[in-house]
Design a protein around this motif. Structure first.
Motif, PDB file in Angstrom:
ATOM      1  N   GLY A 322     -94.167 -14.013  18.224  1.00 36.56           N
ATOM      2  CA  GLY A 322     -94.578 -14.368  19.576  1.00 36.56           C
ATOM      3  C   GLY A 322     -95.964 -13.833  19.902  1.00 36.56           C
ATOM      4  O   GLY A 322     -96.764 -14.499  20.574  1.00 36.56           O
ATOM      5  N   GLU A 323     -96.264 -12.651  19.429  1.00 41.33           N
ATOM      6  CA  GLU A 323     -97.588 -12.070  19.653  1.00 41.33           C
ATOM      7  C   GLU A 323     -98.677 -12.908  18.993  1.00 41.33           C
ATOM      8  O   GLU A 323     -99.765 -13.101  19.565  1.00 41.33           O
ATOM      9  CB  GLU A 323     -97.620 -10.643  19.128  1.00 41.33           C
ATOM     10  N   ILE A 382     -97.758  -8.108  22.630  1.00 38.39           N
ATOM     11  CA  ILE A 382     -96.683  -8.707  23.394  1.00 38.39           C
ATOM     12  C   ILE A 382     -95.933  -7.677  24.226  1.00 38.39           C
ATOM     13  O   ILE A 382     -95.394  -8.002  25.288  1.00 38.39           O
ATOM     14  CB  ILE A 382     -95.707  -9.477  22.462  1.00 38.39           C
ATOM     15  N   ASP A 383     -95.908  -6.419  23.780  1.00 38.19           N
ATOM     16  CA  ASP A 383     -95.208  -5.379  24.525  1.00 38.19           C
ATOM     17  C   ASP A 383     -96.071  -4.765  25.622  1.00 38.19           C
ATOM     18  O   ASP A 383     -95.637  -3.831  26.302  1.00 38.19           O
ATOM     19  CB  ASP A 383     -94.705  -4.282  23.589  1.00 38.19           C
ATOM     20  N   ALA A 384     -97.292  -5.306  25.795  1.00 41.39           N
ATOM     21  CA  ALA A 384     -98.187  -4.755  26.811  1.00 41.39           C
ATOM     22  C   ALA A 384     -98.538  -5.772  27.892  1.00 41.39           C
ATOM     23  O   ALA A 384     -99.465  -5.554  28.668  1.00 41.39           O
ATOM     24  CB  ALA A 384     -99.461  -4.242  26.153  1.00 41.39           C
ATOM     25  N   ALA A 452     -86.889 -23.549  18.557  1.00 45.95           N
ATOM     26  CA  ALA A 452     -86.826 -22.263  17.861  1.00 45.95           C
ATOM     27  C   ALA A 452     -87.020 -21.093  18.810  1.00 45.95           C
ATOM     28  O   ALA A 452     -86.261 -20.118  18.784  1.00 45.95           O
ATOM     29  CB  ALA A 452     -87.878 -22.221  16.748  1.00 45.95           C
ATOM     30  N   ILE A 453     -88.036 -21.158  19.678  1.00 42.83           N
ATOM     31  CA  ILE A 453     -88.329 -20.013  20.534  1.00 42.83           C
ATOM     32  C   ILE A 453     -87.232 -19.799  21.563  1.00 42.83           C
ATOM     33  O   ILE A 453     -86.873 -18.656  21.882  1.00 42.83           O
ATOM     34  CB  ILE A 453     -89.711 -20.157  21.217  1.00 42.83           C
ATOM     35  N   TRP A 454     -86.635 -20.885  22.040  1.00 43.14           N
ATOM     36  CA  TRP A 454     -85.579 -20.692  23.037  1.00 43.14           C
ATOM     37  C   TRP A 454     -84.285 -20.231  22.401  1.00 43.14           C
ATOM     38  O   TRP A 454     -83.545 -19.440  22.986  1.00 43.14           O
ATOM     39  CB  TRP A 454     -85.398 -21.953  23.880  1.00 43.14           C
ATOM     40  N   LEU A 469     -90.241 -12.704  24.721  1.00 47.18           N
ATOM     41  CA  LEU A 469     -90.279 -13.904  23.881  1.00 47.18           C
ATOM     42  C   LEU A 469     -90.472 -15.158  24.725  1.00 47.18           C
ATOM     43  O   LEU A 469     -91.225 -16.071  24.352  1.00 47.18           O
ATOM     44  CB  LEU A 469     -88.993 -14.013  23.059  1.00 47.18           C
ATOM     45  N   ALA A 470     -89.797 -15.208  25.863  1.00 46.28           N
ATOM     46  CA  ALA A 470     -89.976 -16.354  26.761  1.00 46.28           C
ATOM     47  C   ALA A 470     -91.409 -16.429  27.257  1.00 46.28           C
ATOM     48  O   ALA A 470     -91.986 -17.518  27.383  1.00 46.28           O
ATOM     49  CB  ALA A 470     -89.007 -16.246  27.932  1.00 46.28           C
TER      50      ALA A 470
END
Length: 500
Positions: A322-323, A382-384, A452-454, A469-470
């Motif tokens: 995702g990042e 992605i975690d920021a 895939a992402i959902w 992720l969303a």
């Protein structure tokens, strides 16, 4: 194999579709002798599906929607339409390289997956889009040499008790002819789960074609669960042929497969008994930003040895994919997610412990390969992602997210996190995302990535990662401001003729 291929690539979903669409589970077509006659250079399909495949193959692109409407009104079931479309691609579209025009085959399960959660009025839209996509790929295939899947060389099919061993031997030797006849024998001699095991192993072997081999394997199995395992033989023959593609390179796997075979042997017997650890997820996520494929895979062995649950490792691989989408929302980032999704599915589907270990190791080990091909001058984490203030968790908040997708994707991502962390409905976001795809999609990757992402965001091991992720998906999904696709406008008009 070359003699057969070129002439010059569980039932729940099907029952849900049938229930939602009335009497569509009736097998409304019977094959007459003339309809079932197939050219001798083409593989013969089962008699209930052959006439469906034939009209899909033979109807011109500009008339295929009208033909489909007439067949559905005449009693054609959803399952037969789905199966006919999938098998038409298997029989007519060159699966080498595994990608490009062959997406007409690989997208079928993604279209089906998204359609099952849609309102009845929208459920056929993905299949109508896929019909047009097949006709486009079929025309490209004809222009590029008119490949087709030929009949099996029956004289060379191994005896039932020898088929599995012969198939493994042929695949390990990259022997195309041997793999073709032996996979046919395996399909005839074994049950579905047993037949798929050596295919799962080969699917996780090679990252070549940016992960499409694993994607095709997972999509094949999933589509066969919807249309029936009785159609498996031509599908598995096409799959084996695709997985042995090595282009102009040496016939060796791309990626850390050989190293991961050794890594798999180092993982202890209690590797699945570990505990979830979000801190370990963050540590692996951080490592993936710099590590080589081999270093990343070795980190997995270390973490499993420390008692970290496999789910926490999967979360890191998916978050990093995702990042990459946030860094550069192109084709490489799409496949970082879709390949991880395929490997995750194989991990759950395989009954072989070594194959399951390899799926996990490869899912992590492939991510640096994608990272090195994603060019981004300003890497993001992605975690920021900073949350935006959410005014509400009602439907208007979801509308605002998809409106922002068309103006400022970073803002849409931040609003997604705010909405979901404050108790907003994940299904409301998923349903709206699907609606955007149904109306605005112009490419197979819109469906493949969306499905895939959902799937991963809704089923993530640790729920705290779902909003992240969303949010990453907002860097790729079509937004409300994108014009509706003219093709999908036509498809909606055609579908209304079926349901009206």
């Amino acid at each position: 194999m070359d003699r057969g291929f070129p002439r010059r690539d569980f039932l729940r979903s099907a029952s849900v579709a049938g229930a939602a669409l009335g009497g569509w589970e009736r097998l409304g077509l019977a094959a007459g002798a003339e309809e079932a006659r197939v050219r001798p250079d083409l593989v013969r399909l089962r008699p209930e599906i052959e006439p469906v495949v034939r009209w899909i193959e033979e109807t011109p692109r500009d008339g295929v929607f009208e033909k489909a409407v007439a067949e559905l009104k005449g009693g054609l079931s959803y399952r037969l339409l789905l199966g006919g479309l999938f098998l038409a691609g298997v029989r007519n579209i060159q699966p080498r390289p595994v990608g490009f025009k062959f997406h007409a085959v690989m997208v079928i399960n993604s279209a089906h997956y998204l359609g099952q959660s849609a309102p009845v009025s929208d459920r056929l839209l993905p299949l109508f889009w896929a019909l047009d996509n097949f006709k486009n790929s079929q025309a490209k295939d004809v222009a590029e040499g008119d490949w087709s899947l030929g009949p099996v060389d029956e004289a060379r099919v191994p005896k039932p008790h020898q088929a599995k061993e012969a198939f493994v031997r042929a695949m390990e030797a990259w022997d195309v002819d041997g793999a073709d006849v032996s996979v046919a024998g395996l399909c005839r001699a074994a049950g579905a789960a047993e037949a798929m095991e050596p295919l799962w192993r080969m699917a996780v072997r090679d990252q070549r074609d940016i992960g499409h081999k694993a994607i095709f394997a997972a999509q094949s199995w999933r589509t066969l669960q919807a249309i029936g395992w009785e159609h498996a033989e031509p599908v598995l023959r096409c799959l084996a042929y695709a997985m042995l593609d090595h282009g102009n390179d040496k016939p060796v796997p791309v990626g850390p497969y050989e190293e991961n075979l050794r890594n798999a042997s180092k993982i202890g017997p209690d590797w699945q008994a570990g505990k979830p650890d979000p801190a370990a997820t963050i540590a692996l996520l951080e490592a993936l930003r710099e590590a080589s494929p081999e270093e990343a895979s070795a980190k997995v062995v270390e973490m499993l040895g420390q008692g970290i649950a496999p789910g926490s490792i999967w979360d890191a691989a998916l978050l990093f994919a995702g990042e990459l989408m946030m860094r550069n929302s192109g084709i490489i980032a799409v496949h970082a997610t879709t390949a991880a999704n395929a490997l995750h599915f194989i991990y759950g589907a395989s009954g072989d412990e070594t194959t399951r270990k390899l799926a996990l190791l490869q899912a992590v080990g492939w991510q640096p390969l994608y990272r090195e091909r994603v060019k981004s001058p300003t890497p993001v984490k992605i975690d920021a992602i900073t949350e935006e203030t959410a005014a509400s968790t009602g439907p208007e908040a979801v509308e605002r997210i998809f409106d922002a997708v068309g103006r400022d994707r970073a803002r849409a991502a931040a609003e997604t996190i705010a909405y979901l962390t404050r108790g907003g409905s994940p299904l409301a976001v998923f349903d709206t995302a699907s609606k955007m795809i149904f109306r605005k999609a112009t490419d197979s990757h819109d469906y493949k990535y969306g499905a895939a992402i959902w799937e991963e965001s809704l089923n993530v091991s640790d729920p705290r990662w779902h909003p992240r992720l969303a949010a990453a998906a907002m860097y790729y999904l079509p937004g409300a401001r994108k014009p509706d696709s003219p093709l999908m406008i036509r498809a909606r008009e055609a579908v209304s003729g079926v349901l009206g």
